[in-house]
Design a protein around this motif. Structure first.
Motif, mmCIF file in Angstrom:
data_model
loop_
_atom_site.group_PDB
_atom_site.id
_atom_site.type_symbol
_atom_site.label_atom_id
_atom_site.label_comp_id
_atom_site.label_asym_id
_atom_site.label_seq_id
_atom_site.Cartn_x
_atom_site.Cartn_y
_atom_site.Cartn_z
ATOM 1 N N GLU A 47 -21.703 -25.044 12.802
ATOM 2 C CA GLU A 47 -22.798 -24.426 13.561
ATOM 3 C C GLU A 47 -22.955 -22.971 13.151
ATOM 4 O OE1 GLU A 47 -24.106 -23.364 18.175
ATOM 5 O OE2 GLU A 47 -22.574 -24.900 17.790
ATOM 6 N N ASP A 63 -23.794 -19.630 14.186
ATOM 7 C CA ASP A 63 -23.743 -19.076 15.552
ATOM 8 C C ASP A 63 -24.710 -17.908 15.700
ATOM 9 O OD1 ASP A 63 -22.819 -19.030 18.148
ATOM 10 O OD2 ASP A 63 -21.126 -17.723 17.688
ATOM 11 N N SER A 75 -30.060 -24.320 18.171
ATOM 12 C CA SER A 75 -28.800 -24.261 17.441
ATOM 13 C C SER A 75 -28.988 -24.946 16.095
ATOM 14 C CB SER A 75 -27.674 -24.943 18.232
ATOM 15 O OG SER A 75 -27.966 -26.315 18.417
#
Length: 469
Positions: free
Chosen positions: A138, A140, A312
């Protein structure tokens, strides 16, 4: 550095958590307040840190030091607290690992049989595959993963200082139990001496009664006092055995036997401690630091809850080789790769994200109150111990006068009784009063020492607050 890489680093460093600022301490600026009648002598410059962080500089008796060392080595509660620290450290490392890409390598062999329509017959084939892959990393951008990592870090640090709080409590409990053992030993000795004296008196009174010199009232009164003394001996022994069981539990062994000590509670003195100002407790008391770390953790969780409202982006990728023949694996023509960026945009979650943010804010408000409560409790404990230190000393001085007067009164009463000037009841009342005065004097000295130990604990003594951070 390339512009796109700079942007990536900056975005990874973003956080949506509120900026943490330490709250003002909800206590007065000193321990002596206009609302309280006792002017405390403890206010002013605080005792040297070296006298607080090393308990052996405060509790200097070798026997007490050996007992406290045994407690710190074997106590189950302290071991549980240490294991809890290890657990939270591992959980923090797990959470922190999510900030870094996860790479894995795997290989596979797929062998099967299926019908080949072009050949018009079944064909058995093998496929060999080997790859290195990036697994759902991911990016961030909004600090969700960083906030969760910060929360885990603060929970770990809070548990670490909580372990030190357990250590401080154990040092204080061990010292108090050791002092109680000495005090109860003196009380038992006093009770036995009183019993022996009253038994001697009973023999005399019984002889006098048989000769007709005294009456039955005096004899029964003497018998009553002997019975009372025996009950006092049994009570002190009961209390002493209970305290020894407490010593064994603290030491973590039921075969533990306390050393015989030549110390007397009325001669033991601990170094004087100055309390300093209440604001210094914020950096010294581990329970306050633990509450502050819990508050920081909840503050970071708000950042994670806020980040959930934003998109995200995660990356999945692999590079490897696939071949129908193991010998051809890793040749140029068998190379395979993939790059799969994924974006997740929250649109409708039924109010879940809003509820999560509300819950995070509520938990932070609870943590604020718990932090303030920890500060106020620490202030109260220090002030109670300071008040006790001052007023118990006055009690001890007053009781010493009472004890000395009672000893002289008992001597005079015996002299008067021997000369036939005073009655028997006056003599017995003087004996009883002397025993009570001596016992109260011993208990007040035990209370004085226990209060000094409580002050040492309340000031955060027994650990070095500069270590571990």
């Amino acid at each position: 550095m390339k512009p796109w890489l700079c942007a990536f680093v900056l975005l990874q460093a973003c956080s949506m958590a509120p900026k943490y600022e330490r709250l003002d301490a909800p206590v007065p600026s000193n321990y002596s307040t206009p609302a309280t009648p006792v002017a405390l002598k403890g206010d002013g410059p605080r005792t040297n840190d070296d006298d607080l962080k090393n308990w052996k500089q405060h509790f200097t008796d070798p026997g007490m030091q050996r007992f406290i060392d045994a407690v710190l080595e074997n106590n189950k509660e302290l071991k549980i607290a240490a294991l809890r620290v290890e657990e939270l450290r591992a959980l923090y490392r797990i959470q922190r690992s999510e900030q870094l890409p996860s790479l894995g390598a795997n290989g596979s062999l797929t062998r099967g049989k299926q019908f080949d329509y072009f050949a018009g017959a079944p064909v058995t084939s093998s496929i060999y595959d080997a790859r290195v892959q990036l697994m759902a990393f991911e990016l961030d951008f909004f600090g969700r993963v960083k906030s969760l990592s910060d929360a885990a870090l603060n929970r770990y640090l809070g548990t670490e200082v909580a372990h030190r709080s357990v250590l401080i409590s154990l040092v204080a409990q061990a010292a108090s139990a050791y002092i109680a053992e000495i005090s109860l030993g003196q009380q038992e000795k006093l009770a036995l001496e009183t019993l022996a004296s009253r038994e001697d008196t009973l023999k005399i009174d019984n002889s006098r009664f048989n000769k007709g010199i005294s009456n039955a009232l005096e004899l029964k009164t003497s018998e009553m006092l002997v019975g009372t003394s025996r009950a006092s001996v049994a009570e002190v022994r009961r209390q002493r055995e209970i305290n020894r069981n407490n010593l064994r539990i603290l030491a973590g062994r039921f075969d533990f036997t306390p050393e015989e000590s030549t110390l007397l509670v009325d001669t033991i003195r601990f170094p004087d401690l100055q309390s300093g100002v209440p604001s210094e407790l914020l950096a010294r008391r581990p329970d306050i630091l633990s509450a502050e770390f819990a508050l920081k953790a909840e503050n970071a969780n708000i950042g994670a809850a806020r980040a959930a409202f934003f998109p995200s982006i995660s990356l999945t990728s692999h590079i490897g080789s696939t071949s129908t023949d193991l010998d051809d694996l890793f040749k140029g023509s068998t190379e395979t790769w993939s790059f799969i960026p994924t974006i997740n945009i929250p649109i409708f979650y039924g109010g879940r994200n809003i509820a999560n943010l509300d819950a995070a804010n509520v938990r932070k408000n609870v943590a604020v109150l718990q932090y303030e409560q920890a500060i106020q409790n620490a202030f109260r404990e220090v002030r109670d111990a300071l008040v006790g230190h001052q007023l118990i000393d006055e009690q001890v001085a007053a009781q010493k006068s009472v004890r000395d007067a009672d000893a002289e009164r008992a001597r005079l009463a015996k002299s008067r009784y021997d000369r036939g000037v005073a009655g028997y009841l006056e003599y017995l009342d003087a004996q009883r009063s002397q025993f009570d005065s001596d016992l109260t004097y011993l208990k007040l000295h035990e209370l004085r020492l226990s209060n000094d130990i409580a002050l040492y604990r309340a000031l955060g003594g027994g650990w070095d607050g500069t270590q571990g951070h």
